[in-house]
Design an enzyme around this catalytic site. Structure first.
Site, PDB file in Angstrom:
ATOM      1  N   ARG A  96      34.695  65.494  90.508  1.00  0.00           N
ATOM      2  CA  ARG A  96      34.891  65.134  91.922  1.00  0.00           C
ATOM      3  C   ARG A  96      35.965  66.040  92.522  1.00  0.00           C
ATOM      4  O   ARG A  96      37.063  66.136  91.980  1.00  0.00           O
ATOM      5  CB  ARG A  96      35.313  63.661  92.034  1.00  0.00           C
ATOM      6  CG  ARG A  96      35.713  63.278  93.441  1.00  0.00           C
ATOM      7  CD  ARG A  96      36.101  61.804  93.583  1.00  0.00           C
ATOM      8  NE  ARG A  96      36.584  61.591  94.941  1.00  0.00           N
ATOM      9  CZ  ARG A  96      37.731  61.007  95.263  1.00  0.00           C
ATOM     10  NH1 ARG A  96      38.527  60.515  94.334  1.00  0.00           N
ATOM     11  NH2 ARG A  96      38.095  60.898  96.525  1.00  0.00           N
ATOM     12  N   HIS A 141      39.892  64.626 102.355  1.00  0.00           N
ATOM     13  CA  HIS A 141      40.901  63.994 101.501  1.00  0.00           C
ATOM     14  C   HIS A 141      42.294  64.327 102.073  1.00  0.00           C
ATOM     15  O   HIS A 141      42.979  65.220 101.572  1.00  0.00           O
ATOM     16  CB  HIS A 141      40.749  64.493 100.061  1.00  0.00           C
ATOM     17  CG  HIS A 141      41.501  63.693  99.034  1.00  0.00           C
ATOM     18  ND1 HIS A 141      40.909  63.192  97.886  1.00  0.00           N
ATOM     19  CD2 HIS A 141      42.792  63.312  98.959  1.00  0.00           C
ATOM     20  CE1 HIS A 141      41.817  62.549  97.165  1.00  0.00           C
ATOM     21  NE2 HIS A 141      42.974  62.620  97.799  1.00  0.00           N
ATOM     22  N   GLU A 186      40.329  57.236 100.837  1.00  0.00           N
ATOM     23  CA  GLU A 186      41.419  56.294 101.092  1.00  0.00           C
ATOM     24  C   GLU A 186      41.852  56.225 102.546  1.00  0.00           C
ATOM     25  O   GLU A 186      43.001  56.556 102.889  1.00  0.00           O
ATOM     26  CB  GLU A 186      42.626  56.617 100.191  1.00  0.00           C
ATOM     27  CG  GLU A 186      42.284  56.557  98.713  1.00  0.00           C
ATOM     28  CD  GLU A 186      43.504  56.659  97.805  1.00  0.00           C
ATOM     29  OE1 GLU A 186      44.599  56.963  98.301  1.00  0.00           O
ATOM     30  OE2 GLU A 186      43.342  56.421  96.604  1.00  0.00           O
ATOM     31  N   ASN A 328      39.162  53.505  94.118  1.00  0.00           N
ATOM     32  CA  ASN A 328      40.330  54.134  93.511  1.00  0.00           C
ATOM     33  C   ASN A 328      41.298  53.021  93.128  1.00  0.00           C
ATOM     34  O   ASN A 328      41.764  52.271  93.991  1.00  0.00           O
ATOM     35  CB  ASN A 328      41.039  55.069  94.507  1.00  0.00           C
ATOM     36  CG  ASN A 328      40.181  56.262  94.907  1.00  0.00           C
ATOM     37  OD1 ASN A 328      39.115  56.494  94.325  1.00  0.00           O
ATOM     38  ND2 ASN A 328      40.641  57.017  95.875  1.00  0.00           N
ATOM     39  N   GLU A 397      38.846  57.126  91.159  1.00  0.00           N
ATOM     40  CA  GLU A 397      40.182  57.555  90.747  1.00  0.00           C
ATOM     41  C   GLU A 397      40.835  56.452  89.935  1.00  0.00           C
ATOM     42  O   GLU A 397      40.746  55.276  90.295  1.00  0.00           O
ATOM     43  CB  GLU A 397      41.110  57.817  91.953  1.00  0.00           C
ATOM     44  CG  GLU A 397      40.855  59.095  92.685  1.00  0.00           C
ATOM     45  CD  GLU A 397      41.835  59.311  93.836  1.00  0.00           C
ATOM     46  OE1 GLU A 397      42.981  58.835  93.773  1.00  0.00           O
ATOM     47  OE2 GLU A 397      41.424  59.964  94.808  1.00  0.00           O
TER      48      GLU A 397
HETATM   49  C1  PNW Z   1      45.688  58.594  95.813  1.00  0.00           C
HETATM   50  N1  PNW Z   1      50.949  55.210  97.439  1.00  0.00           N
HETATM   51  O1  PNW Z   1      46.587  58.452  96.836  1.00  0.00           O
HETATM   52  C2  PNW Z   1      45.021  59.850  96.248  1.00  0.00           C
HETATM   53  O2  PNW Z   1      43.657  59.747  96.495  1.00  0.00           O
HETATM   54  C3  PNW Z   1      45.385  61.045  95.448  1.00  0.00           C
HETATM   55  O3  PNW Z   1      45.313  62.153  96.297  1.00  0.00           O
HETATM   56  C4  PNW Z   1      46.761  60.867  94.838  1.00  0.00           C
HETATM   57  O4  PNW Z   1      47.231  62.021  94.226  1.00  0.00           O
HETATM   58  C5  PNW Z   1      46.668  59.710  93.878  1.00  0.00           C
HETATM   59  O5  PNW Z   1      46.268  58.539  94.558  1.00  0.00           O
HETATM   60  C6  PNW Z   1      47.953  59.404  93.134  1.00  0.00           C
HETATM   61  O6  PNW Z   1      48.957  58.998  94.030  1.00  0.00           O
HETATM   62  C7  PNW Z   1      47.642  57.621  96.901  1.00  0.00           C
HETATM   63  O7  PNW Z   1      51.939  55.697  98.032  1.00  0.00           O
HETATM   64  C8  PNW Z   1      48.697  58.058  97.668  1.00  0.00           C
HETATM   65  O8  PNW Z   1      50.936  54.044  97.032  1.00  0.00           O
HETATM   66  C9  PNW Z   1      49.794  57.269  97.844  1.00  0.00           C
HETATM   67  C10 PNW Z   1      49.824  56.029  97.243  1.00  0.00           C
HETATM   68  C11 PNW Z   1      48.761  55.578  96.474  1.00  0.00           C
HETATM   69  C12 PNW Z   1      47.675  56.391  96.295  1.00  0.00           C
END
Ligand code: PNW
Length: 494
Positions: A96, A141, A186, A328, A397
């Site tokens: 992905r 994204h 997200e 995710n 994810e």
């Molecule tokens: C996801 N938080 O995002 C994303 O889809 C990815 O790009 C990212 O690298 C991955 O989770 C790990 O963080 C998030 O602040 C971004 O809680 C921020 C948060 C959670 C998920």
């Protein structure tokens, strides 16, 4: 979509819950995920236009760890062959990744197409297929073209139309070879951190309204793109389109407190259900959101609810616009009811739900928010099955970060993965959830948004000090490869 089986698939006799030996269903998708801004670099190479993350990271300030940027990142734009080696080493059936919108369409519109960008993604897609790896492609994204942000970004309806045109372009250009599509990654995070709290790009801080308005437009954009696929491309290309939704699992802080149980419903209602209820059920927001935001808005002196409304026609257009469920999952929270008395409106305040981390849960060393709770995933999967009509689910994810410097022997982290895979087996064989695939976040260490390069989620370590940016497997990569090899049907590369 195929109709739901009435019973769970039968448990293989030799399924002993050790993911190394257990049997996942045939055709199970074994994947890893990445996102364009986090790995590609080449931020202005070959005609790419700037995205909101280029702008955000280039502005001085303390927004990102040590003011780091994705200008170079893992340089996957020039080192794609190195990523492909990692994918092959793992034996993935699926990969992905996301397209950089402004690499393809520098000003966000189809008025000008950057052929170099098209060439790059053609190379990625073709070489995946040459190696029997199925691509799953995310259209967007987090990296909105800056020129669209300049016109209001997700707060503006114009972005809905721009996204639909961009999606049409991508389906037309790559859809002869790509059959698994995700529109938006997200939307919750984009809305809450990008347009409400302003801690992520584009850094808009509009408490109480920014998240709701931007989410409203993202839901419409997703639905428009799904219809475009359905109307123009589905018959010929035969693919599937969904949206990647993130959600915590949540448990009441005091298990027998009705107030805490209701707060749990609000916590999930204001996160997963915010998007899943309109898209998978009825075209409209969850009742708990509508009533709560309306009441809070009234108390705060607003003439009407801060939550925008969909017209009846929009509801009909939004309902049923996902061909599978893409989840995710990272963490679980204990939730306490908390009266919100502050006069400042906010989405978080509207939930009147306080998040508590259970101190007995381990925390991933690279992310203070990431309490490791594998059983939370099983509960969440069951919740999705029961709430959203037993959909096919891809876990798009899941992962655990280490802080830099990250040891290559990450045995502890592999144990988290192993426990998580065990919970997925239980979800499949005991709860009868139709989990079709699992994608680790992430293939490589990469630019972890505001944490920069300090938080490492990769199956492969990337040495940023070395200009060659070598990728070296962590122990988790070797172990994941074994699980895949033991479960991968021979001669089947679907
Ligand atoms: C996801 N938080 O995002 C994303 O889809 C990815 O790009 C990212 O690298 C991955 O989770 C790990 O963080 C998030 O602040 C971004 O809680 C921020 C948060 C959670 C998920």
């Amino acid at each position: 979509m195929a109709s739901a089986p009435s019973t769970a698939p039968s448990t293989p006799a030799y399924c002993n819950w050790n993911p190394e030996d257990a049997s996942f269903p045939e055709q199970f998708a074994w994947g890893a995920s990445t996102a364009a801004y986090q790995i590609e670099g080449g931020w202005d190479a070959d005609g790419k236009g700037p995205s909101v993350w280029d702008t955000f990271t280039h502005q001085a300030g303390e927004r990102v760890f040590e003011n780091q940027t994705g200008d170079v990142a893992c340089s996957s734009y020039t080192l794609w062959e190195e990523d492909l080696k990692c994918i092959k080493q793992l034996g993935l059936t699926h990969y992905r990744f996301s397209l950089s919108w402004s690499r393809l369409l520098p000003d966000g519109t189809t008025g000008f197409v950057n052929q170099k960008g098209v060439d790059y993604y053609n190379k990625v897609i073709d070489s995946l297929l040459d190696n029997s790896v199925t691509p799953m492609v995310t259209l967007y994204h987090f990296d909105l073209p800056q020129s669209l942000e300049d016109q209001g970004g997700w707060k503006s309806h114009a972005t809905v139309e721009a996204f639909d045109a961009y999606a049409h372009f991508c389906f037309q250009t790559f859809g002869d070879r790509v059959q698994l599509w995700l529109t938006i990654n997200e939307p919750y995070i984009v809305a809450e951190l990008g347009y409400e709290q302003g801690t992520m790009a584009p850094g808009v801080k509009e408490l109480g309204t920014g998240a709701y308005l931007s989410a409203h437009n993202m839901i419409k954009a997703h639905a428009a793109a799904w219809h475009t696929y359905d109307r123009v491309f589905r018959k010929q290309q035969g693919g599937l389109v969904s949206i990647a939704l993130n959600s915590d699992w949540a448990e009441p802080f005091q298990p027998h407190s009705l107030a805490d149980q209701e707060a749990v419903n609000r916590h999930i209602g204001f996160c997963l259900d915010w998007f899943a209820t309109p898209i998978f059920l009825n075209g409209d927001y969850p009742v708990v959101m509508k009533s709560r935001i309306s009441a809070m808005s009234k108390k705060q002196g607003y003439p009407s609810s801060r939550l925008p409304e969909f017209t009846e026609e929009e509801k009909m257009t939004i309902k049923g616009t996902a061909d599978f469920f893409a989840l995710n999952y990272y963490t679980t929270r204990k939730i306490k009811h908390q009266d919100y008395l502050d006069s400042q409106p906010s989405r978080a305040g509207d939930t009147e739900a306080e998040q508590v981390m259970d101190l007995s849960w381990p925390v991933a060393t690279g992310s203070s928010w990431l309490a490791v709770v594998p059983w939370g995933l099983r509960n969440l999967l069951k919740y999705i099955k029961d709430t959203y009509n037993h959909p096919i689910i891809y876990i798009t994810e899941n992962g655990f970060s280490q802080s830099d410097p990250a040891p290559l022997d990450d045995s502890q982290r592999w144990e988290y993965f192993r426990l998580t895979l065990q919970e997925i087996l239980k979800a499949i064989y005991i709860d009868g959830v139709r989990v079709k695939g699992y994608f680790v976040w992430s293939l490589l260490d990469n630019f972890e948004w505001t944490c920069g390069y300090s938080s490492r989620f990769g199956l492969f370590h990337v040495d940023y000090e070395n200009p060659a940016l070598p990728r070296v497997p962590y122990k988790s990569a070797t172990e994941y490869a074994k699980v895949i090899a033991n479960n991968r049907p021979v001669n089947s590369h679907e």
